[in-house]
Scaffold this motif. Structure first.
Motif, PDB file in Angstrom:
ATOM      1  N   VAL A   1       0.830  -1.201   0.000  1.00  0.00           N
ATOM      2  CA  VAL A   1       0.000   0.000   0.000  1.00  0.00           C
ATOM      3  C   VAL A   1       0.865   1.251   0.000  1.00  0.00           C
ATOM      4  CG1 VAL A   1      -1.607   1.338   1.396  1.00  0.00           C
ATOM      5  CG2 VAL A   1      -2.024  -1.074   1.007  1.00  0.00           C
ATOM      6  N   SER A   2       1.936   1.238   0.828  1.00  0.00           N
ATOM      7  CA  SER A   2       2.796   2.421   0.874  1.00  0.00           C
ATOM      8  C   SER A   2       3.452   2.650  -0.491  1.00  0.00           C
ATOM      9  CB  SER A   2       3.855   2.264   1.970  1.00  0.00           C
ATOM     10  OG  SER A   2       4.826   1.321   1.569  1.00  0.00           O
ATOM     11  N   ALA A   3       3.859   1.558  -1.150  1.00  0.00           N
ATOM     12  CA  ALA A   3       4.460   1.693  -2.473  1.00  0.00           C
ATOM     13  C   ALA A   3       3.441   2.274  -3.452  1.00  0.00           C
ATOM     14  CB  ALA A   3       4.947   0.339  -2.968  1.00  0.00           C
ATOM     15  N   LEU A   4       2.195   1.804  -3.317  1.00  0.00           N
ATOM     16  CA  LEU A   4       1.129   2.263  -4.204  1.00  0.00           C
ATOM     17  C   LEU A   4       0.877   3.759  -4.020  1.00  0.00           C
ATOM     18  CD1 LEU A   4      -0.486   0.343  -6.034  1.00  0.00           C
ATOM     19  CD2 LEU A   4      -2.394   0.705  -4.493  1.00  0.00           C
ATOM     20  N   ILE A   5       0.851   4.182  -2.744  1.00  0.00           N
ATOM     21  CA  ILE A   5       0.640   5.599  -2.456  1.00  0.00           C
ATOM     22  C   ILE A   5       1.763   6.426  -3.071  1.00  0.00           C
ATOM     23  CG2 ILE A   5       0.610   7.311  -0.597  1.00  0.00           C
ATOM     24  CD1 ILE A   5      -0.806   5.249   1.127  1.00  0.00           C
TER      25      ILE A   5
ATOM     26  N   ALA B   1      13.618   7.148  -8.234  1.00  0.00           N
ATOM     27  CA  ALA B   1      12.365   6.958  -7.501  1.00  0.00           C
ATOM     28  C   ALA B   1      12.487   5.921  -6.385  1.00  0.00           C
ATOM     29  CB  ALA B   1      11.256   6.553  -8.467  1.00  0.00           C
ATOM     30  N   ILE B   2      13.182   4.805  -6.676  1.00  0.00           N
ATOM     31  CA  ILE B   2      13.292   3.736  -5.676  1.00  0.00           C
ATOM     32  C   ILE B   2      13.966   4.247  -4.417  1.00  0.00           C
ATOM     33  CG2 ILE B   2      14.291   1.473  -5.187  1.00  0.00           C
ATOM     34  CD1 ILE B   2      12.889   0.720  -7.460  1.00  0.00           C
ATOM     35  N   GLN B   3      15.066   5.023  -4.639  1.00  0.00           N
ATOM     36  CA  GLN B   3      15.811   5.562  -3.517  1.00  0.00           C
ATOM     37  C   GLN B   3      14.924   6.499  -2.675  1.00  0.00           C
ATOM     38  OE1 GLN B   3      19.536   6.928  -5.008  1.00  0.00           O
ATOM     39  NE2 GLN B   3      20.127   7.817  -3.045  1.00  0.00           N
ATOM     40  N   ARG B   4      14.155   7.342  -3.418  1.00  0.00           N
ATOM     41  CA  ARG B   4      13.280   8.279  -2.704  1.00  0.00           C
ATOM     42  C   ARG B   4      12.209   7.547  -1.923  1.00  0.00           C
ATOM     43  NH1 ARG B   4      10.519  11.474  -6.364  1.00  0.00           N
ATOM     44  NH2 ARG B   4      11.561  10.407  -8.052  1.00  0.00           N
ATOM     45  N   TYR B   5      11.696   6.442  -2.507  1.00  0.00           N
ATOM     46  CA  TYR B   5      10.648   5.681  -1.827  1.00  0.00           C
ATOM     47  C   TYR B   5      11.148   5.161  -0.493  1.00  0.00           C
ATOM     48  CZ  TYR B   5       7.791   1.659  -0.591  1.00  0.00           C
ATOM     49  OH  TYR B   5       7.034   0.762   0.088  1.00  0.00           O
TER      50      TYR B   5
ATOM     51  N   ILE C   1      -4.403  -7.964  -6.730  1.00  0.00           N
ATOM     52  CA  ILE C   1      -4.641  -6.544  -6.999  1.00  0.00           C
ATOM     53  C   ILE C   1      -5.889  -6.081  -6.237  1.00  0.00           C
ATOM     54  CG2 ILE C   1      -5.249  -4.850  -8.771  1.00  0.00           C
ATOM     55  CD1 ILE C   1      -3.625  -6.516 -10.750  1.00  0.00           C
ATOM     56  N   ILE C   2      -6.932  -6.906  -6.297  1.00  0.00           N
ATOM     57  CA  ILE C   2      -8.172  -6.565  -5.606  1.00  0.00           C
ATOM     58  C   ILE C   2      -7.946  -6.513  -4.090  1.00  0.00           C
ATOM     59  CG2 ILE C   2     -10.526  -7.364  -5.134  1.00  0.00           C
ATOM     60  CD1 ILE C   2     -10.167  -6.284  -7.943  1.00  0.00           C
ATOM     61  N   ASP C   3      -7.131  -7.449  -3.555  1.00  0.00           N
ATOM     62  CA  ASP C   3      -6.826  -7.442  -2.122  1.00  0.00           C
ATOM     63  C   ASP C   3      -6.222  -6.111  -1.699  1.00  0.00           C
ATOM     64  OD1 ASP C   3      -7.750  -9.916  -1.705  1.00  0.00           O
ATOM     65  OD2 ASP C   3      -5.818 -10.936  -1.701  1.00  0.00           O
ATOM     66  N   VAL C   4      -5.314  -5.596  -2.532  1.00  0.00           N
ATOM     67  CA  VAL C   4      -4.654  -4.330  -2.179  1.00  0.00           C
ATOM     68  C   VAL C   4      -5.675  -3.196  -2.163  1.00  0.00           C
ATOM     69  CG1 VAL C   4      -2.981  -2.620  -2.928  1.00  0.00           C
ATOM     70  CG2 VAL C   4      -2.405  -5.038  -3.005  1.00  0.00           C
ATOM     71  N   ILE C   5      -6.568  -3.172  -3.184  1.00  0.00           N
ATOM     72  CA  ILE C   5      -7.587  -2.118  -3.213  1.00  0.00           C
ATOM     73  C   ILE C   5      -8.460  -2.203  -1.969  1.00  0.00           C
ATOM     74  CG2 ILE C   5      -9.610  -1.237  -4.443  1.00  0.00           C
ATOM     75  CD1 ILE C   5      -8.374  -2.072  -7.012  1.00  0.00           C
ATOM     76  N   MET C   6      -8.815  -3.437  -1.561  1.00  0.00           N
ATOM     77  CA  MET C   6      -9.684  -3.598  -0.399  1.00  0.00           C
ATOM     78  C   MET C   6      -8.959  -3.266   0.906  1.00  0.00           C
ATOM     79  SD  MET C   6     -12.730  -5.036  -1.399  1.00  0.00           S
ATOM     80  CE  MET C   6     -13.366  -6.284  -0.319  1.00  0.00           C
ATOM     81  N   ALA C   7      -7.624  -3.277   0.895  1.00  0.00           N
ATOM     82  CA  ALA C   7      -6.884  -3.053   2.134  1.00  0.00           C
ATOM     83  C   ALA C   7      -6.842  -1.579   2.512  1.00  0.00           C
ATOM     84  CB  ALA C   7      -5.461  -3.587   1.999  1.00  0.00           C
ATOM     85  N   ILE C   8      -7.139  -0.694   1.557  1.00  0.00           N
ATOM     86  CA  ILE C   8      -7.119   0.736   1.861  1.00  0.00           C
ATOM     87  C   ILE C   8      -8.556   1.179   2.088  1.00  0.00           C
ATOM     88  CG2 ILE C   8      -6.310   2.987   1.081  1.00  0.00           C
ATOM     89  CD1 ILE C   8      -4.566   1.566  -0.906  1.00  0.00           C
ATOM     90  N   PRO C   9      -8.823   1.929   3.166  1.00  0.00           N
ATOM     91  CA  PRO C   9     -10.190   2.406   3.379  1.00  0.00           C
ATOM     92  C   PRO C   9     -10.676   3.185   2.157  1.00  0.00           C
ATOM     93  CG  PRO C   9      -8.647   3.452   4.907  1.00  0.00           C
ATOM     94  CD  PRO C   9      -7.932   2.339   4.247  1.00  0.00           C
ATOM     95  N   SER C  10     -11.928   2.922   1.733  1.00  0.00           N
ATOM     96  CA  SER C  10     -12.362   3.422   0.431  1.00  0.00           C
ATOM     97  C   SER C  10     -12.368   4.947   0.327  1.00  0.00           C
ATOM     98  CB  SER C  10     -13.735   2.855   0.093  1.00  0.00           C
ATOM     99  OG  SER C  10     -14.608   3.003   1.177  1.00  0.00           O
ATOM    100  N   LEU C  11     -12.813   5.622   1.393  1.00  0.00           N
ATOM    101  CA  LEU C  11     -12.865   7.093   1.305  1.00  0.00           C
ATOM    102  C   LEU C  11     -11.461   7.669   1.165  1.00  0.00           C
ATOM    103  CD1 LEU C  11     -14.688   9.559   1.366  1.00  0.00           C
ATOM    104  CD2 LEU C  11     -14.413   9.641   3.828  1.00  0.00           C
ATOM    105  N   ILE C  12     -10.522   7.098   1.924  1.00  0.00           N
ATOM    106  CA  ILE C  12      -9.137   7.567   1.871  1.00  0.00           C
ATOM    107  C   ILE C  12      -8.562   7.323   0.477  1.00  0.00           C
ATOM    108  CG2 ILE C  12      -6.855   7.320   2.922  1.00  0.00           C
ATOM    109  CD1 ILE C  12      -9.038   8.337   4.808  1.00  0.00           C
TER     110      ILE C  12
END
Lengths: 319, 275
Positions: A22-26, A64-68, B113-124
């Motif tokens: 998730v953090s990587a995605l953000i 980018a990787i380093q910054r991440y 991929i779907i698991d990751v989407i579900m892991a983040i609160p939807s509004l956020i």
């Protein structure tokens, strides 16, 4: 080592991996922003030299990787970088607001969880009575109400028509506890009302589900009272789904605070987040988003672990 | 058809109430320009005029007729919610069924991929995505649709998995039918009823989501009339004890409660028929 601890360990590892992904995605999401961040902040009139200097200051000239990893390591240690809007360190903005939001969520949780569980158990005990049906319909209506509607109705009746509580929650961590509770009463009440209905319905459903089992019939045939049957035989077996729902609702509280904080102008993370999104202050959005996601994943993780640990069937294998 | 009416007769009062409201909302949304006395964005009076025979519910912060905007808001808010839910369902159920039919790597990749989407609160997640793409109606619809693809995918995949093991699927595979045929002609008809019940529930969530985003100023943008942003624009009136700004929020509440009543009855009926 029993199977139970392996299960718990697996869940913990999965939680950490999810958080990393998730953090990587953000991080990648912000990378995808059209245009150059530095150029956007400084405006079109900035000379190439100032843009380059600013990029260097932000660390944008590194790969980018380093910054991440730099960002992630900083975030773990509580350093989130600086806000683009006012150049203050984000951790400074966050610390006070995080405390405020946690206070509000904890306030709502301490009121709503015992109340919802009690009502759910009572509804299961007096199943199909008027009380149960009333609870059911009210809960069904309540689940469908948007938070801001509940919030404004409370403001209208408890702050404007009858001036019991303040409609704006200006709180300050230095205030005495009673004052804090008084000022954040309406936002907390809104959250309580929003999450309670769901928890109550699920508690009732979980207990009624267990009540159909043969061992409940056995307990009843022994001549136990209905309340004893529910508290000693049904509740322990219904605990896993109930804990799950409670944790899910706590996780929901983390998200629900966003709208409620905006309505009551409560100085918490949600307010900060919405402001940052409106001003497209990506650094703050990134950090607060990570915090919210982490809290959400953590609570879901706790729910999973607790429901594994409290499962009576798995507990038997612990020996 | 007669069976349909017989089933309707057994519906509890709450479900009747729900169906009546849904019908009424649909009529208002379709006939909005006929019913509304003024235009959607026309400034017709002073700001914040009280209720009168000329302006049934008074005027808003810019002097537009509240009643007309409420009616146009029905069309915009409900219409966009329907569109969003439809996109989420089309994409989510197709992907879900494909994952179940194909299996293997495709299934695992899509599920993660779907698991990751579900892991983040939807509004956020929605707010973060909107920061990246900027707030507009199109981006809001796509962002919310993307978020709701996840739960639909999970449901479609789970239901399709119990269908995929059936003999007739095996037969179709042996006949050499393509993926498209398997997904649309063999699996989809058998899980359609589950998906339809879910549609009502998801529509409620999407509808509340759009209202909340608009309320935060990040969804439907002015001057388009919409229930969430109408509340935001006129919220100051509440501190004077006026209930007018609450009407759009009440409309949201009544519609979601109604849909929940109907869905609750349908779920109750389908679970009751099983035992």
């Amino acid at each position: 080592m029993g199977r139970i601890w392996i299960l718990v360990g697996e869940r913990l590892a999965l939680g950490v991996i999810t958080l990393l992904v998730v953090s990587a995605l953000i991080f990648v999401g912000v990378e995808l922003l059209p245009g150059d961040l530095a150029q956007e902040i400084l405006g079109q009139s900035a000379t190439p030299e100032t843009v380059a200097a600013f990029r260097h200051e932000l660390g944008l000239d590194q790969p980018a990787i380093q910054r991440y990893f730099h960002w992630l390591l900083g975030a773990v240690q509580g350093d989130f970088g600086t806000s683009l809007a006012n150049n203050r360190p984000i951790s400074e903005l966050l610390s006070v607001r995080l405390g405020n939001t946690l206070f509000l969520a904890a306030f709502a949780a301490t009121v709503s969880i015992p109340l919802a569980l009690t009502l759910g158990i009572l509804a299961a005990l007096y199943r199909n009575s008027i009380f149960d049906r009333l609870c059911n319909v009210v809960a069904l209506i309540w689940v469908s109400l948007p938070e801001f509607f509940v919030a404004y109705v409370l403001i209208l009746f408890l702050a404007v028509r009858v001036a019991l509580f303040p409609s704006l929650s200006n709180i300050d961590p230095g205030m005495p506890f009673g004052e804090l509770v008084y000022r954040s009463f309406l936002p907390a009440l809104t959250l309580v009302l929003v999450v309670m209905a769901h928890m109550m319905r699920m508690t009732r459903a979980a207990i009624i589900n267990v009540l159909a089992s043969p061992y409940i019939e056995m307990a009843r045939l022994k001549g136990m009272s209905r309340l004893r049957v529910i508290l000693y035989h049904a509740l322990p077996n219904a605990l896993a789904p109930i804990i799950n729902v409670v944790a899910l609702n706590l996780a929901y509280l983390v998200v629900g605070v966003v709208v409620v904080e905006v309505v009551f102008v409560y100085p918490g993370l949600g307010q900060l987040f919405v402001d940052a999104v409106t001003h497209r202050d990506v650094m703050v959005v990134q950090s607060v988003g990570l915090l919210f996601a982490a809290a959400y994943i953590l609570l879901n993780l706790i729910a999973d672990v607790l429901s594994i640990v409290t499962n009576p069937r798995l507990m038997g294998e612990r020996r | 058809m007669t069976r349909f009416f017989q089933t309707l007769k057994t519906a509890p009062y709450t479900a009747w109430f729900g169906m009546a409201v849904i019908l009424l909302v649909a009529i208002i949304a379709i006939l909005a320009p006929v019913i509304a006395p003024y235009g959607e964005t026309a400034v017709v009076g002073e700001q914040y005029e009280p209720w009168s025979s000329q302006f049934l519910l008074g005027t808003d912060n810019l002097g537009r007729d509240m009643f007309s905007r409420l009616i146009y808001g029905t069309r915009n808010t409900v219409g966009l919610a329907l569109l969003t839910t439809a996109i989420a369902f089309t994409v989510g159920s197709l992907l879900g069924i494909v994952a179940a039919v194909v299996g293997g790597m495709t299934d695992r990749l899509l599920s993660r991929i779907i698991d990751v989407i579900m892991a983040i609160p939807s509004l956020i997640l929605a707010l973060m995505l909107l920061t990246i793409v900027g707030a507009s109606i199109a981006s809001m619809v796509l962002v919310i649709a993307l978020i709701y693809v996840a739960p639909v995918f999970r449901l479609a995949r789970a239901s399709a998995q119990s269908v995929v093991v059936m003999d007739y699927i095996q037969a179709a595979r042996l006949r050499g039918e393509g993926l498209g045929w398997l997904v649309v002609r063999e699996v989809l008809p058998n899980i359609a009823s589950t998906l339809v019940a879910e549609f009502g529930l998801r529509f409620c969530f999407v509808f509340l989501f759009i209202a909340a985003l608009s309320f935060l100023g990040l969804g439907i943008q002015p001057p388009t009339a919409d229930w969430g942003s109408m509340l935001k624009e006129n919220a100051t009136l509440i501190s004077f004890g006026d209930i007018t700004p609450l009407l759009p929020a009440a409309a949201i509440a009544v519609l979601t409660v109604s849909i929940n009543f109907v869905v609750d009855w349908m779920l109750h009926r389908s679970s009751g028929l099983k035992d």
